[in-house]
Design a protein around this motif. Structure first.
Motif, PDB file in Angstrom:
ATOM      1  N   SER A 132      31.304  -4.088-129.276  1.00 22.74           N
ATOM      2  CA  SER A 132      32.528  -3.338-128.966  1.00 22.74           C
ATOM      3  C   SER A 132      33.165  -2.752-130.218  1.00 22.74           C
ATOM      4  O   SER A 132      33.914  -1.775-130.145  1.00 22.74           O
ATOM      5  N   GLN A 135      31.531   1.105-131.218  1.00 27.41           N
ATOM      6  CA  GLN A 135      31.437   2.137-130.191  1.00 27.41           C
ATOM      7  C   GLN A 135      31.374   3.555-130.763  1.00 27.41           C
ATOM      8  O   GLN A 135      30.610   4.399-130.275  1.00 27.41           O
ATOM      9  N   SER A 193      25.760  -1.665-124.124  1.00 26.45           N
ATOM     10  CA  SER A 193      26.526  -1.419-125.347  1.00 26.45           C
ATOM     11  C   SER A 193      26.865   0.056-125.548  1.00 26.45           C
ATOM     12  O   SER A 193      27.695   0.396-126.391  1.00 26.45           O
ATOM     13  N   GLY A 194      26.195   0.925-124.782  1.00 31.49           N
ATOM     14  CA  GLY A 194      26.452   2.357-124.915  1.00 31.49           C
ATOM     15  C   GLY A 194      25.272   3.132-125.466  1.00 31.49           C
ATOM     16  O   GLY A 194      25.343   4.356-125.628  1.00 31.49           O
ATOM     17  N   PRO A 328      36.102  -1.482-124.133  1.00 34.25           N
ATOM     18  CA  PRO A 328      34.667  -1.768-124.298  1.00 34.25           C
ATOM     19  C   PRO A 328      34.338  -3.259-124.310  1.00 34.25           C
ATOM     20  O   PRO A 328      33.342  -3.680-123.718  1.00 34.25           O
TER      21      PRO A 328
END
Length: 408
Positions: A132, A135, A193-194, A328
């Protein structure tokens, strides 16, 4: 205007949790009382132990729900928890005795602590915290932001080194069931996590490929030769049962074969609560690893499907909290918890049905095991807290917008 969190409790998560927990107490009594009474012990012994852990779990939920989420985002606190967990894992591996051929339990008075169970939620928490904070970098550099563009980590504080150390200790206990859950949970955390989906697809494909190669190698080499490896000799017996449980009914295939018998006995509507035949000494670990086989035998395919549907509903509601969360860290915590519970359910069901090698993983909420119940309850508490905070923030934002609109 202050909004009290008690008015934001997510009952679509809390009620299924309560039903499954109470059902778990009933199942624990049903699966443990016959053998306990046969041995001259207390038929309520196991369920009383489970009940104590459940009461402790309810207290933990009440406490954690009222706490501010900021304490989860303190790096020093997470580092301390990781350090303590490593010490407990090492003690359970090298100091404690073995149970069913594996280390992993620390005896404290009348209770035993299983550090590997607590590692599940700790790992989700640790990775949610680490990922997080990256990001912005992930949005620019994708997966390279998580690895600092280094495929081989160079520092001990690299999350990959810490994760490998923790899972490695669990694997050499040997506790390949929990090690597998932890590894799959890490993959899920990386996926949410993206990073780009292609990385997740590559990792998942690699895991499937490596697992296939390992199973094929054990089959070609022979389980007897693999069993000579000091650490994994006990695990090799589970692979032997996976390949052909009816080859050695009195040995390695005994559990899985009797699991099949239990599920066959259940039919569509089951033999009735308490009427299982297999739990009366025929199916070892009927109250832990293979508890769902007894559930099918007593409740039938129809009843067991309803229980499984309720568990999946709970998991989906947890995942939905993660999808809706704007923060996040909150999103990754909820998604990681939902994914961890899903993996544990899949591995247990796969093991008792022979789809994958049996790994000794408990079934969520229903298996006897206070540590497992406490960890799942703490996970539920985190999700309830996250959901309440997200909903409260959304309400505050809505009130501010309405106030600004009135002023204009």
């Amino acid at each position: 205007m202050k909004i009290d969190k008690k008015h934001l409790l997510n009952y679509s998560i809390l009620i299924p949790y309560m039903i499954l927990s109470v059902l778990g107490l009933i199942v624990v009594y049903s699966t443990t009382s016959p053998t306990s009474i046969q041995a001259g012990g207390n038929g309520f012994g196991m369920v009383l132990n489970q009940g104590i852990f459940w009461i402790a779990s309810l207290c933990a939920i009440a406490l954690l729900y009222r706490m501010r989420l900021d304490f989860l985002k303190k790096g020093s606190f997470i580092t301390l928890i990781i350090f303590i967990e490593i010490i407990l894992l090492l003690l359970s591996r090298f100091v404690s005795g073995t149970i069913n051929g594996a280390h992993g339990w620390l005896r404290i008075g009348a209770f035993s602590v299983q550090p590997a169970e607590y590692l599940k939620i700790i790992l989700v928490w640790f990775l949610a915290y680490r990922f997080s904070r990256k990001q912005e970098e992930i949005g620019i550099y994708d997966y390279q932001a998580l690895t600092l563009n280094r495929w081989i980590p160079r520092a001990f504080n690299d999350w990959r080194v810490i994760v490998a150390l923790l899972i490695g200790i669990v694997a050499i206990m040997p506790d390949l069931g929990n090690a597998t859950i932890l590894m799959l949970t890490v993959v899920i955390m990386i996926a949410v996590s993206g990073i780009g989906y292609r990385w997740f697809s590559t990792m998942l494909g690699s895991i499937v490929g490596v697992s296939t190669i390992i199973l094929a190698s054990i089959w070609l080499i022979g389980v007897e030769r693999v069993a000579k490896i000091p650490v994994f000799g006990y695990v090799a017996k589970r692979f032997s049962a996976f390949f052909n449980p009816f080859k050695d009914l009195s040995g390695s295939g005994h559990q899985l074969a009797n699991s099949y018998y239990a599920m066959s006995n259940g039919g569509w509507f089951g033999l009735g609560l308490g009427n299982s035949i297999e739990k009366r000494g025929y199916l070892p670990e009927a109250h832990t690893d293979f508890v769902f086989s007894i559930v099918i035998e007593e409740f039938g395919f129809f009843g067991a499907s309803l229980i499984l549907a309720l568990l999946f509903f709970l998991i989906l509601r947890i995942i939905l909290v993660g999808i809706r969360a704007k923060d996040p860290f909150n999103s990754m915590m909820a998604l990681g918890i939902g994914g961890m519970m899903l993996m544990q359910t899949f591995i247990n069901i796969g093991g008792i049905s022979g789809l994958i090698p049996s790994t000794g993983v408990t079934f969520p909420f229903l298996s006897q095991g206070g540590n497992s119940l406490l960890v799942l309850s703490v996970a539920i508490a985190f999700v309830l807290n996250i959901d309440a905070n997200e909903r409260r923030d959304a309400l505050y934002e809505q009130l501010r917008a309405e106030k600004e609109q009135e002023e204009n």
